[in-house]
Scaffold this motif. Structure first.
Motif, short mmCIF file in Angstrom:
data_model
loop_
_atom_site.label_atom_id
_atom_site.label_comp_id
_atom_site.label_asym_id
_atom_site.label_seq_id
_atom_site.Cartn_x
_atom_site.Cartn_y
_atom_site.Cartn_z
N GLN A 589 0.81 -1.20 0.00
CA GLN A 589 0.00 0.00 0.00
C GLN A 589 0.85 1.26 0.00
OE1 GLN A 589 -3.20 0.06 -0.39
NE2 GLN A 589 -3.48 -2.16 -0.32
N VAL A 590 2.11 1.15 0.37
CA VAL A 590 2.99 2.32 0.43
C VAL A 590 3.34 2.76 -0.98
CG1 VAL A 590 5.20 3.20 1.26
CG2 VAL A 590 3.94 1.51 2.61
N PRO A 591 3.20 4.06 -1.31
CA PRO A 591 3.57 4.53 -2.66
C PRO A 591 5.01 4.16 -2.98
CG PRO A 591 2.38 6.23 -1.46
CD PRO A 591 2.66 5.14 -0.48
N GLN A 592 5.22 3.66 -4.18
CA GLN A 592 6.55 3.18 -4.56
C GLN A 592 7.39 4.30 -5.13
OE1 GLN A 592 6.44 -0.49 -6.75
NE2 GLN A 592 8.43 -0.14 -7.72
N ASP A 593 8.68 4.28 -4.83
CA ASP A 593 9.63 5.22 -5.41
C ASP A 593 10.26 4.60 -6.64
OD1 ASP A 593 9.61 7.63 -3.87
OD2 ASP A 593 10.49 6.49 -2.21
N VAL A 594 10.45 5.39 -7.69
CA VAL A 594 11.08 4.94 -8.93
C VAL A 594 12.23 5.89 -9.27
CG1 VAL A 594 10.76 4.55 -11.40
CG2 VAL A 594 8.94 3.93 -9.80
N GLU A 595 13.37 5.33 -9.56
CA GLU A 595 14.50 6.17 -9.96
C GLU A 595 14.24 6.75 -11.35
OE1 GLU A 595 19.36 5.93 -10.66
OE2 GLU A 595 18.22 4.12 -10.17
#
Length: 738
Positions: A589-595
């Motif tokens: 559920q945690v928003p994902q980080d993308v490089e």
């Protein structure tokens, strides 16, 4: 047919009966051979992947009416070895550089060695007595190499110098006047070095004959394969040999074969559109070779996501396309694994080695670069916990001079950073394997031992980057991480071509192996949707398989109607997989980080956004007429495929700015006047709206357009219409596209 031969020690002109065109040739192949045999026009054959272009071009060589020398120019030594025995005795196969070396050796009447460091040596002579940094000398050498390949010199127009400075990473503080001085000086020193008996470098093989006027007009016909990969220098060399640069009455004939959809060497200076500009200048006739005999129907429909030119033959097999998770893929002897980058190949190869499967990574240049990097990173023994920091030191040392240029929009610097990251990822994988094998403590020798294990000549599984796979074909091919292609970090046009090459290497089974996130969220590469009135196979009853294809059928009178491959949705996963997927989505559920290292990043910001909503907004931008907006949206969608969560962190303000720019450009206040032949429409943004201005074209070059808008001088990149040398900015002036 007339040709030249030697008999009894004398040169004779003889006439032979015309050779029959092979019965199995398609109408397209026949049309080309007939044009070669019955006309004297320059010809350009546009040939798609697996269309039998080499067979067609070598056959055409047998139908030439020649009393002057004919040379078949292949792209590399391997191609020369392959094509040589298939040519008539009077036609010689060579690479362009080997032919240029032959011309220079004949000019000096001696064999020649190569001076690989010549440009750097001459740069040292140019700055002799001056106190300059080593980086300036290297930049001068790079600029000279790039200038020759792009057929530029010190007298080049300022617009071309700007483009050259960006490509060669010329230090901005040095300025264009210093760059002119370098080009003038390096030209003078290069010619003097040759006249003094110096050795040529690789680029000199083509550049010096042009400057010295050697062998001009000595060829009667030049058959040029892979013509889309010619740089401006290579194009000029061919036309020089044919005598097409001047008004020679003995000008020869150009017969070129190429495919703009496979132009994947633009990073090396290739100019895929240059061939077609040359063809237009020479009034050459363009002919198609659009039917692929390599690719099954299912593969063609996938490939049409990148090229609508390719068509399947009526007799083509349906073929097999498999979708699978990369971490569950198994391999057998004879399999081939392709990847856009090297790191996935090294990771797969090391995993296969633990299963006692021998591997061979195609191309030794990666091994050389990894060996050098390993020596820099591991001068002392190391443990597993030290690997990351040691490799990061190497990365930071090499990346520092590139980061600033990449942030300024330098494409060459961006590409170099991407390659450096890939190299360091490979190095970490090798070091981890070395530590595991050595029992906890390893050294650089252990890393070299692991590296050597990746290269076995008679291996069970071959691994290759897409670039090194061009021109080759195999029965069963696995493409790793197709969701990351086209890469958002490269030139969009070149990356589209890379995807096309990757999808057209298999003759039977194509396996698409996705990463964990893309597999879990259900993204799949699907067949391209064709218009209702179009079918993929070419509807020509006479077309049959070329002679090099397996199971060549006999000539048929009435072929069955072509089959249309139905575009079927990807089947739903099994029940257990759906349950696992649903459980996974509930957990993540945690928003994902993308490089996102692009000049205008969308990801990595403070704002959470639903993936489905973001995808819809980006897909709307794919319909925009402005190429830079489309390319930014395509790159954003590519990165979004790696997201396994329902939400992702983004810069919401950036997305809004891009959408605002798209909206305002669509509603731009139009010109209330007709444009003249020397004007172009330019979209200019104001406070709350955009309007179209009439830009006065001062110079319309191949690489740069100089345009004055409301008294302001701007330089635009012709393909994208964006301001040259600047980061993509949504609200920047740009050429209006219809």
């Amino acid at each position: 047919m007339t040709y030249v031969s030697w008999k009894g020690g004398r040169l004779r002109t003889e006439t032979a009966k015309p050779r029959a065109i092979p019965r199995h040739f398609t109408p397209q192949q026949r049309a080309f051979v007939v044009a070669v045999r019955e006309t004297e026009r320059h010809l350009v054959l546009r040939a798609t992947a697996g269309s039998g272009k080499t067979t067609t071009l070598t056959e055409a060589a047998w139908h030439l009416d020649i009393t002057r020398p004919v040379v078949y120019f292949a792209y590399n030594k391997h191609s020369v070895t392959d094509v040589g025995p298939r040519l008539p005795p009077r036609v010689w196969a060579s690479t362009l550089h080997a032919y240029g070396l032959r011309v220079l050796s004949r000019e000096r009447n001696a064999s020649l060695d190569v001076d690989e460091d010549k440009s750097l040596r001459l740069a040292g002579l140019l700055y002799a007595g001056e106190r300059v940094e080593r980086r300036v000398l290297r930049a001068a050498a790079r600029a000279w190499d790039a200038a020759r390949e792009q057929a530029l010199d010190g007298g080049a127009h300022e617009d071309d110098l700007v483009a050259l400075a960006l490509a060669a990473e010329w230090p901005a503080e040095q300025g264009l006047s210093a760059l002119r001085r370098v080009l003038h000086g390096m030209k003078r020193l290069s010619l003097h070095d040759w006249q003094a008996g110096g050795r040529p470098d690789f680029t000199d093989f083509l550049w010096l004959p042009l400057e010295l006027g050697c062998a001009e007009g000595t060829l009667g016909v030049a058959l040029v394969d892979e013509a889309q990969d010619l740089t401006p220098l290579r194009q000029r060399f061919v036309t020089h040999l044919l005598g097409l640069s001047g008004d020679s009455r003995r000008a020869g004939r150009l017969i070129a074969v190429g495919d703009p959809e496979q132009a994947i060497y633009t990073y090396a200076g290739a100019d895929p559109q240059g061939l077609w500009r040359l063809a237009e200048r020479l009034s050459a006739q363009e002919l198609p070779l659009s039917v692929s005999f390599r690719c099954p129907v299912s593969h063609v429909q996938l490939a049409r996501n990148a090229s609508t030119f390719i068509q399947a033959a009526p007799q083509a097999r349906l073929g097999t396309v498999e979708h699978l998770a990369a971490d569950t893929a198994t391999y057998t002897r004879g399999d081939v694994i392709l990847s856009r980058l090297n790191a996935p190949l090294v990771r797969a190869a090391l995993l296969l080695m633990t299963r006692n499967v021998s591997v061979n990574i195609r191309g030794r240049d990666l091994a050389i670069r990894l060996e050098t990097a390993a020596q820099d990173a591991f001068p002392l023994p190391f443990t597993k916990d030290e690997i990351k920091d040691l490799v990061n030191v190497v990365y930071e040392k090499r990346a520092t001079p590139l980061v600033k240029k990449a942030k300024e929009g330098d494409l060459a610097a961006k590409k170099a950073l991407g390659e450096l990251k890939d190299l360091c990822a490979c190095l970490r994988l090798l070091a981890l394997r070395a530590v595991n094998v050595a029992g906890g403590m390893a050294n650089v020798t252990d890393v070299m031992d692991v590296l050597r294990g990746l290269y076995h000549e008679d291996a069970d599984v071959l691994l290759s980057t897409v670039h090194r796979a061009k021109g080759l074909e195999w029965e069963r091919v696995t493409l790793l991480y197709p969701e990351l292609m086209p890469s958002p970090h490269g030139d969009p046009e070149e990356e589209r071509c890379v995807l096309f090459v990757a999808l057209t290497r298999s003759k039977d089974t194509l396996r698409l192996a996705y990463g964990k996130e893309s597999w879990a969220n259900g993204w799949r590469l699907e067949p391209a949707t064709l218009p209702e009135n179009e079918t993929t196979p070419l509807q020509e009853a006479e077309i049959v398989m070329p002679e090099e294809a397996e199971g060549q059928p006999a000539q048929v009178e009435d072929a069955p109607p072509p089959r249309r491959l139905p575009v079927r949705p990807v089947p739903p996963p099994a029940v257990s997989e759906r349950v696992h997927h649903a459980q996974r989505l509930r957990e993540v559920q945690v928003p994902q980080d993308v490089e996102d290292p692009r000049g205008l990043p969308l990801y990595g910001g403070p704002d959470p956004m639903l993936v489905l909503a973001l995808r819809e907004r980006l897909e709307v931008l794919l319909e925009e007429p402005r190429p830079a907006l489309r390319e930014w949206a395509e790159g954003s969608l590519t990165l979004l495929r790696t997201v396994g969560s329902r939400q992702v962190r983004v810069h919401a303000a950036t997305l809004k700015q891009v959408e605002r720019a798209a909206s305002q450009a669509r509603l731009a206040v139009p010109l209330m006047q007709a444009l003249t032949a020397t004007q172009v429409p330019v979209v200019v943004f104001e406070a709350h709206f955009a309007r179209v201005r009439a830009g006065q074209v001062m110079r319309r070059g191949e690489r740069v357009w100089s345009v004055t808008v409301d008294g302001q001088a701007l330089r635009f990149e012709p393909r994208t219409g964006e301001v040259l040398g600047e980061l993509f900015t949504p609200l920047a002036p740009h050429l209006q596209r219809k």
